[in-house]
Motif scaffolding. Structure first.
Motif, PDB file in Angstrom:
ATOM      1  N   ALA A 275      11.671  19.323 109.464  1.00 50.36           N
ATOM      2  CA  ALA A 275      10.941  20.567 109.690  1.00 50.36           C
ATOM      3  C   ALA A 275      11.259  21.607 108.629  1.00 50.36           C
ATOM      4  N   ALA A 276      12.520  21.661 108.180  1.00 50.03           N
ATOM      5  CA  ALA A 276      12.901  22.627 107.149  1.00 50.03           C
ATOM      6  C   ALA A 276      12.196  22.318 105.836  1.00 50.03           C
ATOM      7  N   ILE A 277      12.057  21.042 105.494  1.00 48.66           N
ATOM      8  CA  ILE A 277      11.364  20.667 104.252  1.00 48.66           C
ATOM      9  C   ILE A 277       9.888  21.001 104.342  1.00 48.66           C
ATOM     10  N   LEU A 278       9.263  20.656 105.457  1.00 51.62           N
ATOM     11  CA  LEU A 278       7.834  20.910 105.612  1.00 51.62           C
ATOM     12  C   LEU A 278       7.514  22.403 105.671  1.00 51.62           C
ATOM     13  N   GLY A 279       8.506  23.232 105.996  1.00 49.73           N
ATOM     14  CA  GLY A 279       8.274  24.670 106.085  1.00 49.73           C
ATOM     15  C   GLY A 279       8.766  25.461 104.892  1.00 49.73           C
ATOM     16  N   ASN A 280       9.208  24.771 103.836  1.00 54.66           N
ATOM     17  CA  ASN A 280       9.752  25.461 102.660  1.00 54.66           C
ATOM     18  C   ASN A 280       8.653  25.688 101.627  1.00 54.66           C
ATOM     19  N   PRO A 281       8.244  26.937 101.391  1.00 54.79           N
ATOM     20  CA  PRO A 281       7.153  27.202 100.438  1.00 54.79           C
ATOM     21  C   PRO A 281       7.513  26.922  98.989  1.00 54.79           C
ATOM     22  N   ARG A 282       8.784  26.655  98.691  1.00 59.16           N
ATOM     23  CA  ARG A 282       9.137  26.364  97.303  1.00 59.16           C
ATOM     24  C   ARG A 282       8.544  25.049  96.814  1.00 59.16           C
ATOM     25  N   TYR A 283       8.106  24.196  97.747  1.00 60.81           N
ATOM     26  CA  TYR A 283       7.489  22.945  97.328  1.00 60.81           C
ATOM     27  C   TYR A 283       6.089  23.159  96.756  1.00 60.81           C
ATOM     28  N   THR A 284       5.554  24.370  96.853  1.00 65.59           N
ATOM     29  CA  THR A 284       4.267  24.678  96.223  1.00 65.59           C
ATOM     30  C   THR A 284       4.427  25.033  94.739  1.00 65.59           C
ATOM     31  N   GLY A 285       5.664  25.027  94.245  1.00 63.15           N
ATOM     32  CA  GLY A 285       5.905  25.331  92.840  1.00 63.15           C
ATOM     33  C   GLY A 285       6.190  26.790  92.573  1.00 63.15           C
ATOM     34  N   ARG A 286       6.346  27.579  93.627  1.00 60.26           N
ATOM     35  CA  ARG A 286       6.595  29.019  93.455  1.00 60.26           C
ATOM     36  C   ARG A 286       8.026  29.355  93.848  1.00 60.26           C
ATOM     37  N   ARG A 287       8.576  30.323  93.150  1.00 60.79           N
ATOM     38  CA  ARG A 287       9.911  30.799  93.471  1.00 60.79           C
ATOM     39  C   ARG A 287       9.828  31.681  94.707  1.00 60.79           C
ATOM     40  N   LYS A 315       3.286  33.391  89.820  1.00 60.40           N
ATOM     41  CA  LYS A 315       2.903  32.235  89.021  1.00 60.40           C
ATOM     42  C   LYS A 315       3.810  31.060  89.370  1.00 60.40           C
ATOM     43  N   LEU A 316       3.339  29.863  89.025  1.00 61.66           N
ATOM     44  CA  LEU A 316       4.153  28.678  89.261  1.00 61.66           C
ATOM     45  C   LEU A 316       5.392  28.728  88.375  1.00 61.66           C
ATOM     46  N   SER A 317       6.550  28.435  88.959  1.00 59.78           N
ATOM     47  CA  SER A 317       7.802  28.468  88.210  1.00 59.78           C
ATOM     48  C   SER A 317       8.407  27.082  88.024  1.00 59.78           C
ATOM     49  N   HIS A 318       7.911  26.080  88.766  1.00 60.72           N
ATOM     50  CA  HIS A 318       8.408  24.710  88.662  1.00 60.72           C
ATOM     51  C   HIS A 318       7.329  23.774  89.178  1.00 60.72           C
TER      52      HIS A 318
END
Length: 365
Positions: A275-287, A315-318
């Motif tokens: 659940a923590a992974i699916l709810g982490n917005p950093r996976y969209t490439g944004r800081r 902007k995308l950071s990664h």
């Protein structure tokens, strides 16, 4: 350098404990307390040096420094009982053979914050130990009105400096995360690894050799993150995803990096981890910065700030492991599905039952 400095401090403290007793006609023997910060690559040796020099000037002709207690990297907001060296100094108060008679500090704001000194003085007085400061030109006497006013002034000033520094740091970090997309430290999320991003933009830090880092997709774990989002978008439950990951033998985050997760079992995926992974917005490439409020404790070990308090890079950071649209859609699936009659299901034993073999909580179905 910090390890060498720590060894040097320990040697100073140990050697000082063998000092002879003060004779009635001998000079006053002082224990120096100093505190240095490791933030911004501050040199603890030079920081301790000027504090020692200020204390030495104060006691010259009236005594000699025979012991040194130096805390490195601990905030002044911590009470003395929670800093290693100051706590050791307090424990030495009860030892009649401690080898020193009074305590001296090089600067109030290095040693105290707020009303810490006011609370500490009665304890020192009960053991007949004076505290000397350059600001008072000698021993602090709580019975002198001028010293009382000075302690209140210095305590408020020290507290104000802490708050101002905190505000400046938080404002800078918010700007660096939202506008610059800079990696601000911490553990890389599962699915990412840290890679070099060039020299630090601050010239001073760059001369010291400090370099920036940024997130990059981890070839070993990024595919598992993409798979998790795909399964969730296909309607698979979070518990179901965790079970399938375990059945497939996919290493969980604490198993992949034992050094960063020594407090975890490292054996299996849990519902909370997925659940923590699916709810982490950093996976969209944004800081994303300021999601967690480290000052608030909850059942998971820390509180979470409201989304409007987050700082998200424009902007995308990664590299992104999931698109913005798919991430938002995955969050919508998190809502509880209604039953056929429209009423929510209630599991009276939810969160209370654990597996007798592995100790993990059982899922409700």
């Amino acid at each position: 350098m910090s390890s060498l400095f720590g060894s040097w401090v320990q040697h100073k403290v140990i050697s000082s404990r063998s000092s002879p007793h003060r004779s009635k006609d001998g000079p006053l023997r002082f224990a120096l307390y100093a505190r240095t910060s490791t933030e911004d690559f501050q040199d603890p040796v030079s920081s301790c040096g000027w504090q020692r020099e200020a204390a030495q000037i104060l006691v010259t002709g009236r005594g000699v420094i025979v012991a040194e207690f130096v805390d490195v990297g601990y905030s002044r907001r911590l009470p003395w009982s929670e800093r290693p060296q100051s706590a050791e100094l307090l424990m030495a108060l009860t030892d009649p053979d401690r080898g020193w008679d009074a305590i001296v500090v090089g600067e109030y704001e290095r040693a105290f914050c707020g009303d810490q000194l006011t609370q500490l003085l009665p304890l020192l007085q009960s053991y007949g130990v004076q505290l000397w400061m350059p600001e008072t030109g000698g021993p602090v006497d709580s019975a002198i009105p001028m010293h009382q006013a000075l302690m209140l002034l210095l305590g408020g000033q020290s507290q104000r400096e802490v708050l101002r520094a905190r505000y400046r740091v938080l404002a800078a970090m918010r700007n660096q995360a939202a506008d610059q997309g800079r990696f601000l430290g911490g553990r890389p999320p599962y699915g990412y690894r840290l890679v070099d991003a060039g020299p630090h933009p601050n010239r001073t830090h760059a001369r010291w050799g400090r370099r920036l880092h940024q997130l990059d997709a981890d070839p070993a774990t990024a595919p598992h993150v993409r798979w998790m989002f795909a399964q969730r978008l296909a309607g698979v439950s979070v518990a179901g995803i965790a079970r399938m990951l375990n059945e497939r033998g996919v290493p969980c985050p604490s198993d992949v990096d034992r050094e960063r997760y020594p407090h975890r079992s490292g054996h299996a995926w849990t519902l909370r981890t997925v659940a923590a992974i699916l709810g982490n917005p950093r996976y969209t490439g944004r800081r994303v910065w300021n999601r967690r409020n480290s000052g608030v404790a909850d059942a998971t070990g820390g509180g979470w700030n409201a989304p409007q308090e987050w700082a998200i890079s424009t902007k995308l950071s990664h590299p992104a492991l999931v698109s913005d649209d798919d991430f938002v859609a995955a969050q919508a699936i998190r809502a509880a599905r209604p039953t056929q009659d429209g009423s929510p299901r209630v599991y009276l034993l939810a969160g209370l039952l654990k597996c007798g073999f592995c100790g993990r909580r059982l899922d409700s179905h």
